[in-house]
Scaffold this motif. Structure first.
Motif, PDB file in Angstrom:
ATOM      1  N   MET A  59       1.880   7.190  -6.466  1.00  0.00           N
ATOM      2  CA  MET A  59       0.812   8.165  -6.682  1.00  0.00           C
ATOM      3  C   MET A  59       1.302   9.599  -6.472  1.00  0.00           C
ATOM      4  O   MET A  59       0.914  10.505  -7.219  1.00  0.00           O
ATOM      5  CB  MET A  59      -0.367   7.875  -5.766  1.00  0.00           C
ATOM      6  N   VAL A  60       2.148   9.827  -5.473  1.00  0.00           N
ATOM      7  CA  VAL A  60       2.595  11.200  -5.220  1.00  0.00           C
ATOM      8  C   VAL A  60       3.426  11.724  -6.389  1.00  0.00           C
ATOM      9  O   VAL A  60       3.405  12.928  -6.688  1.00  0.00           O
ATOM     10  CB  VAL A  60       3.380  11.301  -3.897  1.00  0.00           C
ATOM     11  N   ILE A  78      -2.755   7.915 -12.212  1.00  0.00           N
ATOM     12  CA  ILE A  78      -2.982   7.594 -10.799  1.00  0.00           C
ATOM     13  C   ILE A  78      -3.871   6.360 -10.678  1.00  0.00           C
ATOM     14  O   ILE A  78      -3.628   5.469  -9.859  1.00  0.00           O
ATOM     15  CB  ILE A  78      -3.593   8.802 -10.064  1.00  0.00           C
ATOM     16  N   HIS A 128       0.834  -1.202   0.000  1.00  0.00           N
ATOM     17  CA  HIS A 128       0.000   0.000   0.000  1.00  0.00           C
ATOM     18  C   HIS A 128       0.873   1.257   0.000  1.00  0.00           C
ATOM     19  O   HIS A 128       0.587   2.224  -0.733  1.00  0.00           O
ATOM     20  CB  HIS A 128      -0.921   0.003   1.214  1.00  0.00           C
ATOM     21  N   GLN A 129       1.919   1.279   0.804  1.00  0.00           N
ATOM     22  CA  GLN A 129       2.813   2.430   0.829  1.00  0.00           C
ATOM     23  C   GLN A 129       3.544   2.595  -0.500  1.00  0.00           C
ATOM     24  O   GLN A 129       3.800   3.725  -0.948  1.00  0.00           O
ATOM     25  CB  GLN A 129       3.818   2.280   1.983  1.00  0.00           C
ATOM     26  N   TYR A 130       3.877   1.486  -1.128  1.00  0.00           N
ATOM     27  CA  TYR A 130       4.520   1.546  -2.435  1.00  0.00           C
ATOM     28  C   TYR A 130       3.592   2.232  -3.447  1.00  0.00           C
ATOM     29  O   TYR A 130       4.027   3.083  -4.231  1.00  0.00           O
ATOM     30  CB  TYR A 130       4.864   0.133  -2.904  1.00  0.00           C
ATOM     31  N   ILE A 131       2.312   1.896  -3.421  1.00  0.00           N
ATOM     32  CA  ILE A 131       1.344   2.519  -4.315  1.00  0.00           C
ATOM     33  C   ILE A 131       1.247   4.020  -4.037  1.00  0.00           C
ATOM     34  O   ILE A 131       1.163   4.835  -4.959  1.00  0.00           O
ATOM     35  CB  ILE A 131      -0.044   1.866  -4.169  1.00  0.00           C
ATOM     36  N   ILE A 132       1.262   4.394  -2.763  1.00  0.00           N
ATOM     37  CA  ILE A 132       1.217   5.814  -2.401  1.00  0.00           C
ATOM     38  C   ILE A 132       2.442   6.541  -2.964  1.00  0.00           C
ATOM     39  O   ILE A 132       2.339   7.665  -3.477  1.00  0.00           O
ATOM     40  CB  ILE A 132       1.160   5.987  -0.871  1.00  0.00           C
ATOM     41  N   ALA A 133       3.604   5.908  -2.873  1.00  0.00           N
ATOM     42  CA  ALA A 133       4.829   6.519  -3.409  1.00  0.00           C
ATOM     43  C   ALA A 133       4.731   6.719  -4.917  1.00  0.00           C
ATOM     44  O   ALA A 133       5.244   7.715  -5.453  1.00  0.00           O
ATOM     45  CB  ALA A 133       6.036   5.651  -3.064  1.00  0.00           C
ATOM     46  N   TRP A 143      -3.218   1.752  -9.097  1.00  0.00           N
ATOM     47  CA  TRP A 143      -4.026   1.031  -8.110  1.00  0.00           C
ATOM     48  C   TRP A 143      -4.615  -0.269  -8.631  1.00  0.00           C
ATOM     49  O   TRP A 143      -5.112  -1.081  -7.846  1.00  0.00           O
ATOM     50  CB  TRP A 143      -5.177   1.922  -7.629  1.00  0.00           C
ATOM     51  N   ALA A 190       8.774   8.415  -0.785  1.00  0.00           N
ATOM     52  CA  ALA A 190       7.646   9.223  -1.251  1.00  0.00           C
ATOM     53  C   ALA A 190       8.071  10.660  -1.526  1.00  0.00           C
ATOM     54  O   ALA A 190       7.674  11.259  -2.537  1.00  0.00           O
ATOM     55  CB  ALA A 190       6.515   9.185  -0.225  1.00  0.00           C
TER      56      ALA A 190
END
Length: 476
Positions: free
Chosen positions: A93-94, A420, A86-91, A424, A143
């Motif tokens: 996305m930013v 984006i 999940h954190q990888y996806i956030i990284a 996901w 991130a």
């Protein structure tokens, strides 16, 4: 060679119209002289632009390779930074948030500060940031660095598309945009091959292979920025490699359908015309739709191939064929789109082909590895090859230099939300099922792109017939 075509004779892919209420003037050009000029421009501009975008795309997408590189020994990006999926996806996305926010401002600075200066600055900066990513120790650092990388890379692709309008006519742009964009597929192929080689450096000088990957792939961007500063020409009227006769011809060729290096800054009326023109939003919707598979393939191809029965370094190596095939297909499609002046239909056809590749991947059994790998090649080729004609199609339906710059930047900015979405849809917990969510989503959006392209093409045909009959006039 004199152009004897009237608006009624023109192929209806481009909206033929009038500028400032008067017919576009016929221009007499010596064919051999024009051919020589284009050849000079191509030799100087295209290798540089393609190389720039290749390095940019390597530095952008190598995080996907780092995610799975040496995962079998626990020396991959996620394990060593203690990041969750999940954190990888956030990284991821930013990066795309920054990418979407800074595309339009970057195109402004490209025109304000000269293309060579601005692009060289961006290159050196993103190369240094990529190398810095090799030192990241946790999620927050990854991130933060990825956000900064998005800020710096945001202006390159829309900037290069805008830059080509200073040098080439409408009918000449799609193939050249394709040549540059195809560098992304080359970068995908090279990225997999480089990751395979760098994977054997795991532990060298105490650094894991994924750290070496960022360092090795970031350094060339920094070094190449010097070449770009000195060798990338800004505008035909100011460059040193063209003769005075060539410069006069270049200015004459682009008087009607090109960007102008000496053009004034955009006025509010020009900006308002772009922002309120509904048909441009149809172009933006198409670009949003094709950006989802573009993004997901860019970042998850190593993950997808790992889900096809290939493991560790072999998964990196198996990312090469889909991109290699897509490179050839992209160039062929773009040449054909320019040759037949049918950019909208080419994009429609190949977005449909890409959709069929994803659709087949979604319905095939999860363990049909060989068949699904073939579908991946088809999907990648279709998804990538439909993009360059779209950009040429958009710029061919705009008339002012400032309007082209704003519309191109907005078009690619609308792609950012699509990208984006792309980060996901390939869920790690669906690997054993064959990533159905990702494949179904990409198939649906490519079909949407296909249907909008066909509808927009029919609308332009209707508009052209009205223009040819004198029922309306094109004044934007």
């Amino acid at each position: 060679m004199q152009n004897h075509k009237s608006p009624a004779d023109m192929v209806e892919d481009v909206e033929i119209g009038m500028k400032n209420g008067s017919p576009s003037p016929a221009i007499e050009v010596d064919f051999e002289q024009e051919k020589s000029l284009i050849r000079k421009q191509d030799l100087r501009i295209l290798p540089l632009c393609a190389g720039i975008y290749l390095l940019c795309y390597l530095d952008r997408s190598n995080v996907g390779n780092a995610k799975t590189l040496n995962s079998g020994t626990g020396n991959d990006l996620l394990d060593e930074t203690n990041m969750t999926d999940h954190q990888y996806i956030i990284a991821l996305m930013v990066f795309l948030i920054a990418y979407g926010l800074f595309e339009v401002p970057s195109n402004y600075f490209l025109k304000k500060l000269k293309p060579s200066r601005w692009i060289a600055f961006l290159m050196f900066s993103w190369g240094a940031v990529t190398m810095g990513l090799g030192g990241a120790q946790n999620f927050a650092q990854v991130a933060g660095v990825r956000f900064l990388l998005g800020v710096l890379e945001a202006g390159l692709f829309p900037g290069l598309v805008f830059y080509l309008t200073f040098w080439y006519k409408v009918s000449e742009r799609s193939l050249r945009v394709a040549f540059i964009l195809a560098s992304a597929t080359l970068a995908g192929a090279f990225g997999g091959a480089i990751a395979y080689g760098v994977g054997h450096m795991n532990g060298v000088r105490g650094l894991s292979a994924w750290r070496w990957l960022f360092i090795i792939e970031g350094a060339p961007s920094c070094a190449s920025a010097i070449l770009v500063w000195f060798f990338l020409p800004d505008y035909p009227e100011t460059c040193g490699f063209l003769t005075a006769e060539d410069k006069a011809l270049a200015k004459q060729r682009l008087a009607v359908e090109g960007g102008q290096g000496a053009a004034k800054a955009m006025t509010w009326s020009e900006a308002k015309a772009v922002l309120t023109e509904w048909r441009l939003y149809a172009h933006y919707l198409v670009y949003f739709s094709i950006s989802v598979p573009f993004s997901s393939l860019s970042l998850f191809t190593p993950t997808i191939t790992a889900g096809l029965g290939y493991e560790n370094l072999q998964a990196q190596l198996m990312t090469v064929p889909p991109y290699a095939v897509a490179y050839v297909v992209t160039l062929a499609v773009s040449w054909s789109a320019d040759y037949f002046n049918a950019r909208g239909m080419h994009s429609a056809i190949f977005s449909f082909i890409g959709a069929m590749g994803f659709l087949a991947s979604a319905v095939l059994p999860a363990d049909a590895y060989l068949h699904r790998y073939g579908c991946l090649i088809v999907a990648t080729s279709g998804a990538f090859s439909c993009i360059p004609p779209l950009l040429g199609w958009l710029s061919s339906n705009l008339r002012s230099t400032a309007g082209i710059g704003l519309a191109i930047a907005m078009n690619i900015s609308f792609g950012a939300p699509g990208q984006i979405v792309g980060v996901w849809i390939y869920k790690s917990n669906q690997a054993k099922k064959g990533f159905p969510t990702g494949h179904w989503t990409n198939a649906a959006l490519l079909l949407l792109a296909c249907s909008v392209c066909v509808s927009l093409r029919l609308y332009y045909g209707w508009m052209n017939r009205r223009l040819a009959q004198g029922q309306i006039r094109y004044v934007y």
